[in-house]
Design a protein around this motif. Structure first.
Motif, PDB file in Angstrom:
ATOM      1  N   ALA A 143     -33.109 -13.858-103.113  1.00 38.86           N
ATOM      2  CA  ALA A 143     -32.234 -13.570-104.257  1.00 38.86           C
ATOM      3  C   ALA A 143     -32.523 -12.174-104.798  1.00 38.86           C
ATOM      4  O   ALA A 143     -31.606 -11.424-105.150  1.00 38.86           O
ATOM      5  N   GLU A 144     -33.785 -11.808-104.848  1.00 34.73           N
ATOM      6  CA  GLU A 144     -34.161 -10.478-105.340  1.00 34.73           C
ATOM      7  C   GLU A 144     -33.523  -9.379-104.476  1.00 34.73           C
ATOM      8  O   GLU A 144     -33.004  -8.389-104.996  1.00 34.73           O
ATOM      9  N   VAL A 145     -33.544  -9.589-103.171  1.00 37.53           N
ATOM     10  CA  VAL A 145     -32.932  -8.600-102.271  1.00 37.53           C
ATOM     11  C   VAL A 145     -31.427  -8.523-102.521  1.00 37.53           C
ATOM     12  O   VAL A 145     -30.857  -7.443-102.680  1.00 37.53           O
ATOM     13  N   ALA A 146     -30.777  -9.678-102.582  1.00 39.53           N
ATOM     14  CA  ALA A 146     -29.313  -9.704-102.753  1.00 39.53           C
ATOM     15  C   ALA A 146     -28.915  -9.136-104.119  1.00 39.53           C
ATOM     16  O   ALA A 146     -27.967  -8.353-104.219  1.00 39.53           O
ATOM     17  N   VAL A 147     -29.645  -9.505-105.152  1.00 43.85           N
ATOM     18  CA  VAL A 147     -29.301  -9.030-106.499  1.00 43.85           C
ATOM     19  C   VAL A 147     -29.526  -7.522-106.604  1.00 43.85           C
ATOM     20  O   VAL A 147     -28.761  -6.819-107.263  1.00 43.85           O
ATOM     21  N   GLY A 148     -30.545  -7.015-105.922  1.00 42.27           N
ATOM     22  CA  GLY A 148     -30.767  -5.566-105.904  1.00 42.27           C
ATOM     23  C   GLY A 148     -29.545  -4.845-105.346  1.00 42.27           C
ATOM     24  O   GLY A 148     -29.090  -3.844-105.896  1.00 42.27           O
ATOM     25  N   LYS A 149     -28.991  -5.380-104.269  1.00 35.19           N
ATOM     26  CA  LYS A 149     -27.808  -4.754-103.670  1.00 35.19           C
ATOM     27  C   LYS A 149     -26.603  -4.861-104.596  1.00 35.19           C
ATOM     28  O   LYS A 149     -25.788  -3.942-104.689  1.00 35.19           O
ATOM     29  N   ALA A 150     -26.504  -5.982-105.280  1.00 37.44           N
ATOM     30  CA  ALA A 150     -25.386  -6.159-106.213  1.00 37.44           C
ATOM     31  C   ALA A 150     -25.526  -5.191-107.384  1.00 37.44           C
ATOM     32  O   ALA A 150     -24.563  -4.540-107.794  1.00 37.44           O
ATOM     33  N   ALA A 151     -26.733  -5.074-107.909  1.00 35.41           N
ATOM     34  CA  ALA A 151     -26.955  -4.265-109.108  1.00 35.41           C
ATOM     35  C   ALA A 151     -26.636  -2.796-108.860  1.00 35.41           C
ATOM     36  O   ALA A 151     -26.178  -2.089-109.755  1.00 35.41           O
ATOM     37  N   ALA A 152     -26.852  -2.347-107.628  1.00 30.64           N
ATOM     38  CA  ALA A 152     -26.598  -0.942-107.309  1.00 30.64           C
ATOM     39  C   ALA A 152     -25.131  -0.582-107.535  1.00 30.64           C
ATOM     40  O   ALA A 152     -24.790   0.578-107.730  1.00 30.64           O
ATOM     41  N   ALA A 153     -24.256  -1.583-107.503  1.00 24.84           N
ATOM     42  CA  ALA A 153     -22.834  -1.331-107.740  1.00 24.84           C
ATOM     43  C   ALA A 153     -22.489  -1.414-109.227  1.00 24.84           C
ATOM     44  O   ALA A 153     -21.323  -1.295-109.601  1.00 24.84           O
ATOM     45  N   LEU A 154     -23.491  -1.618-110.051  1.00 27.18           N
ATOM     46  CA  LEU A 154     -23.361  -1.631-111.511  1.00 27.18           C
ATOM     47  C   LEU A 154     -22.326  -2.594-112.086  1.00 27.18           C
ATOM     48  O   LEU A 154     -21.570  -2.226-112.987  1.00 27.18           O
ATOM     49  N   PRO A 155     -22.242  -3.816-111.587  1.00 22.22           N
ATOM     50  CA  PRO A 155     -21.263  -4.727-112.186  1.00 22.22           C
ATOM     51  C   PRO A 155     -21.799  -5.283-113.509  1.00 22.22           C
ATOM     52  O   PRO A 155     -23.007  -5.392-113.688  1.00 22.22           O
ATOM     53  N   ASP A 156     -20.891  -5.594-114.434  1.00 21.62           N
ATOM     54  CA  ASP A 156     -21.305  -6.351-115.607  1.00 21.62           C
ATOM     55  C   ASP A 156     -21.199  -7.836-115.307  1.00 21.62           C
ATOM     56  O   ASP A 156     -21.949  -8.643-115.805  1.00 21.62           O
ATOM     57  N   ARG A 157     -20.198  -8.151-114.488  1.00 21.22           N
ATOM     58  CA  ARG A 157     -19.970  -9.549-114.129  1.00 21.22           C
ATOM     59  C   ARG A 157     -20.122  -9.730-112.630  1.00 21.22           C
ATOM     60  O   ARG A 157     -19.706  -8.885-111.852  1.00 21.22           O
ATOM     61  N   LEU A 158     -20.704 -10.856-112.285  1.00 19.72           N
ATOM     62  CA  LEU A 158     -20.986 -11.116-110.881  1.00 19.72           C
ATOM     63  C   LEU A 158     -20.533 -12.534-110.553  1.00 19.72           C
ATOM     64  O   LEU A 158     -20.670 -13.443-111.377  1.00 19.72           O
ATOM     65  N   ALA A 159     -20.009 -12.728-109.346  1.00 16.17           N
ATOM     66  CA  ALA A 159     -19.707 -14.073-108.869  1.00 16.17           C
ATOM     67  C   ALA A 159     -20.719 -14.465-107.810  1.00 16.17           C
ATOM     68  O   ALA A 159     -21.169 -13.618-107.036  1.00 16.17           O
ATOM     69  N   VAL A 160     -21.081 -15.732-107.810  1.00 16.52           N
ATOM     70  CA  VAL A 160     -21.929 -16.267-106.750  1.00 16.52           C
ATOM     71  C   VAL A 160     -21.144 -17.399-106.109  1.00 16.52           C
ATOM     72  O   VAL A 160     -20.622 -18.272-106.818  1.00 16.52           O
ATOM     73  N   VAL A 161     -21.038 -17.403-104.800  1.00 15.00           N
ATOM     74  CA  VAL A 161     -20.386 -18.512-104.100  1.00 15.00           C
ATOM     75  C   VAL A 161     -21.475 -19.452-103.601  1.00 15.00           C
ATOM     76  O   VAL A 161     -22.356 -19.043-102.853  1.00 15.00           O
ATOM     77  N   GLY A 162     -21.430 -20.706-104.051  1.00 15.96           N
ATOM     78  CA  GLY A 162     -22.402 -21.701-103.607  1.00 15.96           C
ATOM     79  C   GLY A 162     -23.444 -21.972-104.669  1.00 15.96           C
ATOM     80  O   GLY A 162     -23.868 -21.079-105.404  1.00 15.96           O
ATOM     81  N   CYS A 163     -23.824 -23.235-104.741  1.00 19.07           N
ATOM     82  CA  CYS A 163     -24.797 -23.651-105.759  1.00 19.07           C
ATOM     83  C   CYS A 163     -25.923 -24.460-105.141  1.00 19.07           C
ATOM     84  O   CYS A 163     -26.468 -25.376-105.740  1.00 19.07           O
ATOM     85  N   GLY A 164     -26.273 -24.127-103.884  1.00 17.64           N
ATOM     86  CA  GLY A 164     -27.486 -24.685-103.300  1.00 17.64           C
ATOM     87  C   GLY A 164     -28.663 -23.906-103.860  1.00 17.64           C
ATOM     88  O   GLY A 164     -28.518 -23.123-104.810  1.00 17.64           O
TER      89      GLY A 164
END
Ligand SMILES: Cc1cc2nc3c(=O)[nH]c(=O)nc-3n(C[C@H](O)[C@H](O)[C@H](O)COP(=O)(O)OP(=O)(O)OC[C@H]3O[C@@H](n4cnc5c(N)ncnc54)[C@H](O)[C@@H]3O)c2cc1C
Lengths: 416, 134
Positions: free
Chosen positions: A105-126
């Protein structure tokens, strides 16, 4: 640097197996007699008195089957643009999804954060989607989870749920050198993350002793024989053909991995003459899931029940940055033919709060968890067990046979 | 649009997008030589905590990814000053002005910003006119 001979990884290196579950011992063709006395850190006297496991088939309350989302290349963590939407993949964690969840999750969130979103979607709740969502919130984002099913209905809660960070996580060759370093980063990050859940009410994360019982002394075994020639490999057949193809990275984290102790013969409550003990971390699904959901909701997280049928549908979400965590379902949703199902089945017996340990004997592991006495049988195929089997139908006979093995292990058990 | 362009820049830097990356907005606030020197400073004074890939670990924050989000609304004077006052953590303030600018250039590079012909200044007034994201 040579490893000290008392690390559990020596066994793994000797056997060419992966640090697997239940472990503890587990999966890997831990036939009786495997492992080594030479590697025991210390020989100790009497074991503590233990309450016996009440293993009998009439106490089976549930049989769960799950498919490990195995990718020979290791989990998918790359990114792609779908129209104006940035998709960061986070799926394909094989038999290590629980263990690696935070680091991944840390790796994925790092990549997401670099795009500077305020809102994020996550697909899947496992376990992968939920930890990704919580990590994104901790990094300051507003998160909505879009999922077909809520956490308690996902494949994640049909797992064993022990600390098994390199169980069927990749094949050595297709994953390549670089993945080892990424694996280590994820494993270490996760390990530290789990520590903050220790000691909470309901024991979302816990440690237990594991007793390995054997009729024969534990002796070091020679290097596992090479697979017979002509058997082929992943490279030649597109499917792994032998346990030796599976990656094992446990040595990288030997410094945080407990060793084991061998008991003097006859000094334990078990009738088995040879007993060895180690400790392992495990996860209690219901309380741990509850804590994760609670944090997610308290931080303003939203859950929308929704099923996607095409990748393109993700681009229609109002969030323009999406972490994609569909687990094994990525095979359909993302047409990812690299995902290989690896079937596994666990039987759940009535919980026994008075029992707080696990055992492994004759290819069967039993672990007392908050939501039940979990019993899982292996057929000695090591990491090849269940590979390519996509049946999620429970096989009751398989579970009954495993429960019988545990019942017999408690014959002649010394009380008090 | 701005964000999207940046997203491409970030992805392109990460090697995830092969083509079609739009031209970066204002290229070149540091030189390649400066970033290379910064990489050496980093290897000596930062790598043991922030790690080879600048990804940090559980106890040390990353200098890419989440980092970009943390500083997105600030300017480079503020970041350079923060860096100088607090890092390296075991010897804050030990970097000279030149090394401080160089390691900052290296961090910008790692965050997907392209090199140019002008070196990154160390003068706070000049840096104050540079937003973190150009
Ligand atoms: C028998 C067994 C034992 C295991 N033991 C361990 C262990 O001891 N330790 C360990 O670390 N790991 C273990 N694992 C592995 C671990 O369980 C998996 O790696 C992990 O559960 C994967 O989690 P996930 O979140 O990626 O997938 P899932 O739990 O499958 O979650 C996927 C999510 O995506 C949603 N979804 C799927 N498709 C769609 C769609 N089209 N539209 C919308 N939503 C969708 C689902 O509803 C779900 O919410 C074991 C696995 C098995 C089978």
């Amino acid at each position: 640097m040579p490893m000290s001979f008392d690390s559990p990884f020596d066994r793994r290196r000797l056997l060419g197996h992966s640090l697997a579950a239940g472990g503890l011992v587990s999966l890997s063709g831990c036939v009786s007699g495997a492992g080594g006395p030479a590697m025991a850190s210390r020989i100790i006297g009497a074991a503590p008195s233990l309450a016996p496991m009440r293993a009998s088939v009439d106490r089976i309350t549930d049989i769960k089957v799950c498919l490990r989302p195995f990718r020979p290349q290791g989990p998918r963590l790359d990114t792609e643009m779908l129209g104006d939407t940035l998709v960061i993949h986070n799926y394909g964690h094989g038999g290590s999804g629980w263990s690696l969840s935070w680091g991944s999750a840390e790796v994925a969130v790092g990549k997401a954060a670099a795009a500077l979103p305020d809102r994020l979607a996550v697909v899947g709740c496992g376990i992968i989607g939920l930890t990704s969502a919580v990590m994104a919130q901790r990094a300051g984002m507003q998160v909505t989870i879009y999922t077909k099913e809520v956490f308690s209905r996902t494949r994640s809660v049909r797992a064993n749920g022990s600390w098994t960070p390199d169980s069927r996580i990749a094949l050595t060759a297709p994953a390549g050198e670089a993945f080892g370093a990424l694996w280590e980063r994820m494993a270490r990050f996760s390990w530290k993350s789990f520590r903050s859940y220790l000691g909470l009410p309901g024991n979302p994360v816990d440690f237990a002793d594991n007793y390995r019982l054997s009729d024969e002394p534990f002796t070091a075994r020679e290097e596992e024989e090479a697979p017979p020639p002509g058997k082929g490999s992943y490279a030649s057949t597109g499917m792994p053909q032998d346990s030796s193809e599976f990656a094992s990275y446990g040595e990288r984290i030997a410094d945080i991995t407990p060793g084991h102790e061998v008991f003097a013969s006859g000094s334990t409550p078990f009738a088995a003459p040879y007993v060895r003990r180690s400790s392992n971390m495990f996860f209690n699904f219901s309380t741990y899931g509850h804590y994760l959901m609670q944090e997610f909701l308290e931080n303003g997280g939203k859950i929308e029940i929704r099923e996607f049928h095409e990748p393109g549908e993700l681009a229609q979400l109002k969030e323009k940055v999406v972490i994609n965590c569909p687990g094994y379902a990525a095979r359909d949703l993302w047409r990812d033919s690299k995902l290989i199902p690896v079937r596994g089945q666990t039987a759940w017996l009535i919980p026994q709060a008075e029992v707080h340990y696990g055992i492994y004997t004759n290819n069967v592991s039993a672990l007392s968890k908050a939501d039940g006495l979990m019993i899982q049988g292996f057929n000695g195929l090591g990491d090849m067990e269940g590979v390519g089997d996509s049946s999620e139908l429970p096989d009751r006979a398989e579970s009954e046979a495993a429960v019988e093995v545990i019942r017999k292990a408690f014959m002649g058990f010394k009380f008090g | 649009m701005h964000r999207l362009a940046m997203m491409f820049a970030v992805l392109a830097a990460a090697g995830s997008v092969s083509s079609a990356a739009p031209p970066a907005p204002t290229p070149g606030r540091y030189t390649a030589e400066q970033a290379a020197h910064g990489a050496q400073v980093y290897a000596q004074a930062c790598v043991m905590c922030h790690k080879q890939d600048l990804g940090g670990d559980f106890d040390t924050p990353p200098l890419v990814g989440r980092f970009a989000r943390n500083w997105a609304d600030s300017n480079l004077a503020s970041l350079a000053d923060d860096l100088h006052r607090t890092m390296p953590q075991f010897a804050p303030g030990s970097l000279n002005a030149q090394d401080n600018a160089a390691v900052l250039a290296y961090i910008l590079q790692a965050n997907g910003e392209p090199a140019g012909t002008q070196p990154l200044p160390s003068d706070p007034a000049a840096l104050a006119r540079m937003p973190f994201k150009p």
